[in-house]
Design an enzyme around this catalytic site. Sequence first.
Site, PDB file in Angstrom:
ATOM      1  CB  CYS A  56     -15.612   5.655   7.132  1.00  0.00           C
ATOM      2  SG  CYS A  56     -15.858   3.870   7.025  1.00  0.00           S
ATOM      3  CB  CYS A  60     -11.272   1.019  11.980  1.00  0.00           C
ATOM      4  SG  CYS A  60     -12.374   0.120  10.857  1.00  0.00           S
ATOM      5  CB  CYS A  63      -9.555   4.470  10.602  1.00  0.00           C
ATOM      6  SG  CYS A  63      -9.699   5.131   8.924  1.00  0.00           S
ATOM      7  CB  CYS A 100      -3.644   1.076  -4.109  1.00  0.00           C
ATOM      8  SG  CYS A 100      -4.812   0.472  -2.893  1.00  0.00           S
ATOM      9  CB  CYS A 131      -4.574  -2.250  -5.787  1.00  0.00           C
ATOM     10  SG  CYS A 131      -5.003  -2.856  -4.143  1.00  0.00           S
ATOM     11  CB  CYS A 191      -3.479  -6.361  -1.455  1.00  0.00           C
ATOM     12  SG  CYS A 191      -2.495  -5.224  -0.452  1.00  0.00           S
ATOM     13  NE  ARG A 263       2.656  -2.373  -1.228  1.00  0.00           N
ATOM     14  CZ  ARG A 263       1.538  -3.017  -1.514  1.00  0.00           C
ATOM     15  NH1 ARG A 263       0.513  -2.940  -0.718  1.00  0.00           N
ATOM     16  NH2 ARG A 263       1.452  -3.720  -2.617  1.00  0.00           N
TER      17      ARG A 263
END
Length: 324
Positions: A56, A60, A63, A100, A131, A191, A263
């Site tokens: 990616c 972040c 991550c 998801c 999702c 979400c 959650r």
Amino acid sequence: MSQQQLRHDWRRAEVQALFEMPFNDLLYQAQSVHRRNFQPNQVQLSTLLSIKTGACPEDCAYCPQSVRYDTGLQREPLMALDQVLEAASRAKQAGATRFCMGAAWRSPKGKDLERVADMVREVRALGLETCATLGMLDEQQVEVLREAGLDYYNHNLDTSEAFYGEIVTTRTYEDRLNTLEHVRQAGMKVCCGGIIGMGESRADRIELLRTLANLPEHPQSVPINQLVRVKGTPLANQEAADPIEFVRTIAVARILMPRSYVRLSAGRTEMSDETQALCFLAGANSIFGGDKLLTTDNPELNADQQLFGRLGLEVEAAPGAAAS
Ligand code: SAM
Ligand code: DTB
Ligand code: SF4
């Protein structure tokens, strides 16, 4: 079930006062709100699948999938439809009601979105809620997913606006709010939550929850993740999150967003059963089930079944009528 007025005008001092309550009082209030809006002993089960892994371009700091950090993760291109459907069927058999699909993208490009739209259509046809979390979306991209019947879009704020720049520099807080706005405008469910344990202060946790609750609509699902400290990421050596503060965060989320599913998300492998039990008492009523999150470990099905047995919790069969 009462129709308590939902608020979108929370002031910082009010949220701070909730965080500072004696623990027992806070949990009592959160559990009372929870009982007015949900079946108290039911937990909704979602399952994650990483449909495109690693490489990616974003930075972040938490991550494992960012191309900038050497985490030893094996990159995988966008998965084939039949593999996704196999994973979705297994998830359904294990009791999940929502599936998801996550992709390590800044935002979807070219034909990829159509391929994900096909996955959404076919997973839905299996009788699962769908999702997706694919990064930033513009209005046209949201429309493609809406037409495919996507139920929820996951896009987290992650932390407060003030702390955000310490964690991500390749996209802004406003970018995130814009994607959320596009999803909401299209009438899809949102979400959206954050991560605890990244070195943020309580003030940041207060602002994160306040921002979520003061959105024009409460996100229908609010994932509260505990940072999974992955070797190779800038946050690998972060101090562990304080479990009591984590439970407080769940309780305040429950009080601010009474009808949202809260959650208990990433980080459960590092939590004791007792901490998880307190999270449920504080109003968490959803988890990710299955032995993997996206790329990191999640408790085994057996361990979760045992925990649910000990706590007398049931897996929710279908989405509760109380969800807004
Ligand atoms: N690339 C897309 C995006 O960022 O919007 C979707 C996938 S991304 C992995 C989804 C969310 O997972 C992030 O927003 C973050 O909140 C959460 N996440 C990622 N790594 C994490 C970690 N190590 N610990 C806890 N949560 C994490
Ligand atoms: C969310 O809030 N947590 C999930 C889901 N939304 C996409 C992701 C957690 C990822 C944890 C790190 C990993 O397994 O890669
Ligand atoms: Fe990429 Fe999403 Fe990971 Fe950020 S959180 S690096 S956008 S996969």
